[in-house]
Design a protein around this motif. Structure first.
Motif, PDB file in Angstrom:
ATOM      1  N   ALA A 121       0.843  -1.185   0.000  1.00 23.71           N
ATOM      2  CA  ALA A 121       0.000   0.000   0.000  1.00 23.71           C
ATOM      3  C   ALA A 121       0.880   1.238   0.000  1.00 23.71           C
ATOM      4  O   ALA A 121       1.968   1.224   0.552  1.00 23.71           O
ATOM      5  CB  ALA A 121      -0.889  -0.005   1.241  1.00 23.71           C
ATOM      6  N   MET A 122       0.405   2.271  -0.640  1.00 22.04           N
ATOM      7  CA  MET A 122       1.129   3.539  -0.620  1.00 22.04           C
ATOM      8  C   MET A 122       0.137   4.680  -0.764  1.00 22.04           C
ATOM      9  O   MET A 122      -0.954   4.503  -1.280  1.00 22.04           O
ATOM     10  CB  MET A 122       2.191   3.593  -1.710  1.00 22.04           C
ATOM     11  N   THR A 123       0.567   5.812  -0.314  1.00 20.64           N
ATOM     12  CA  THR A 123      -0.251   7.016  -0.457  1.00 20.64           C
ATOM     13  C   THR A 123       0.667   8.214  -0.598  1.00 20.64           C
ATOM     14  O   THR A 123       1.832   8.155  -0.216  1.00 20.64           O
ATOM     15  CB  THR A 123      -1.194   7.192   0.759  1.00 20.64           C
ATOM     16  N   THR A 124       0.145   9.264  -1.183  1.00 18.35           N
ATOM     17  CA  THR A 124       0.898  10.513  -1.263  1.00 18.35           C
ATOM     18  C   THR A 124      -0.020  11.645  -0.821  1.00 18.35           C
ATOM     19  O   THR A 124      -1.235  11.565  -0.957  1.00 18.35           O
ATOM     20  CB  THR A 124       1.412  10.798  -2.691  1.00 18.35           C
ATOM     21  N   LEU A 125       0.566  12.659  -0.280  1.00 19.25           N
ATOM     22  CA  LEU A 125      -0.166  13.842   0.156  1.00 19.25           C
ATOM     23  C   LEU A 125       0.463  15.066  -0.470  1.00 19.25           C
ATOM     24  O   LEU A 125       1.656  15.075  -0.717  1.00 19.25           O
ATOM     25  CB  LEU A 125      -0.124  13.964   1.680  1.00 19.25           C
ATOM     26  N   PRO A 126      -0.196  16.134  -0.750  1.00 19.31           N
ATOM     27  CA  PRO A 126      -1.596  16.339  -0.444  1.00 19.31           C
ATOM     28  C   PRO A 126      -2.486  15.564  -1.412  1.00 19.31           C
ATOM     29  O   PRO A 126      -2.118  15.336  -2.562  1.00 19.31           O
ATOM     30  CB  PRO A 126      -1.784  17.837  -0.606  1.00 19.31           C
ATOM     31  N   ALA A 127      -3.651  15.169  -0.936  1.00 17.16           N
ATOM     32  CA  ALA A 127      -4.627  14.472  -1.765  1.00 17.16           C
ATOM     33  C   ALA A 127      -5.304  15.480  -2.688  1.00 17.16           C
ATOM     34  O   ALA A 127      -5.374  16.665  -2.384  1.00 17.16           O
ATOM     35  CB  ALA A 127      -5.656  13.781  -0.876  1.00 17.16           C
ATOM     36  N   ILE A 128      -5.808  15.001  -3.811  1.00 21.70           N
ATOM     37  CA  ILE A 128      -6.509  15.892  -4.740  1.00 21.70           C
ATOM     38  C   ILE A 128      -7.880  15.318  -5.049  1.00 21.70           C
ATOM     39  O   ILE A 128      -8.095  14.113  -4.960  1.00 21.70           O
ATOM     40  CB  ILE A 128      -5.719  16.109  -6.050  1.00 21.70           C
ATOM     41  N   ASP A 129      -8.792  16.182  -5.399  1.00 23.46           N
ATOM     42  CA  ASP A 129     -10.121  15.785  -5.837  1.00 23.46           C
ATOM     43  C   ASP A 129     -10.155  15.978  -7.348  1.00 23.46           C
ATOM     44  O   ASP A 129     -10.159  17.113  -7.843  1.00 23.46           O
ATOM     45  CB  ASP A 129     -11.181  16.647  -5.145  1.00 23.46           C
TER      46      ASP A 129
END
Length: 168
Positions: A1-9
């Motif tokens: 699993a991975m995530t990046t910030l900032p999130a975008i809409d």
């Protein structure tokens, strides 16, 4: 699993295209202390060092627990510092305390070919293949292109780069 910030809409207009970049895959940085393990693994794998071997980390009695700066004579006294001074500690403690001085001394003992080969075995300087179109291979030069100070920089995570995914 991975995530990046900032999130975008993605349902809203983008304010900055940079927000769409997956930094886990395509942003390189110096790995810092995470690479210190490779010097120790290289020594252990080649039966050159043992976890109980001792390394003098240059702190005298007055400097134990305080920041210590050691100036390596081989490099015209280039300073390497430890945030907490230690006298003589085991190889295992060099890793546990994340000692820059101890790691560089171990790396000097092993030689640049051992350090290079071990890091390459773990994939430094190559793509993971997760996203070949955007993933950089990172920077990890052949030992023939190392400067005199490289042997005191690379084992503690400088002069090289990798993505967070490659580091993981």
């Amino acid at each position: 699993a991975m995530t990046t910030l900032p999130a975008i809409d993605l349902n809203k207009p983008l304010k900055d295209i940079e927000y769409t970049r997956n930094r886990t895959i395509n942003h390189s940085e110096e790995p810092g202390s995470t690479i210190k393990t490779f010097s120790i693994i290289a020594g252990l794998d080649n039966n050159i060092i043992d976890l109980s071997d001792k390394v003098f980390c240059e702190a005298n009695e007055d400097e134990i627990g305080e920041k210590v700066i050691y100036k390596f004579p081989e490099l015209n006294r280039r300073p390497i510092e430890d945030h907490e001074g230690r006298d003589t500690i085991s190889v295992e403690e060099v890793l546990a305390y994340s000692s820059n001085i101890g790691t560089v001394k171990i790396a000097e003992y092993l030689g640049k070919k051992s350090i290079y080969n071990q890091a390459r075995e773990f994939g430094y300087g190559t793509k993971t293949g997760f996203d070949p179109s955007t993933e950089p291979s990172g920077i990890f030069r052949d030992p023939s292109k190392w400067s005199l100070s490289s042997m005191h920089s690379i084992p503690i995570g400088y002069e090289i780069s990798a993505t967070p995914l490659q580091i993981a």
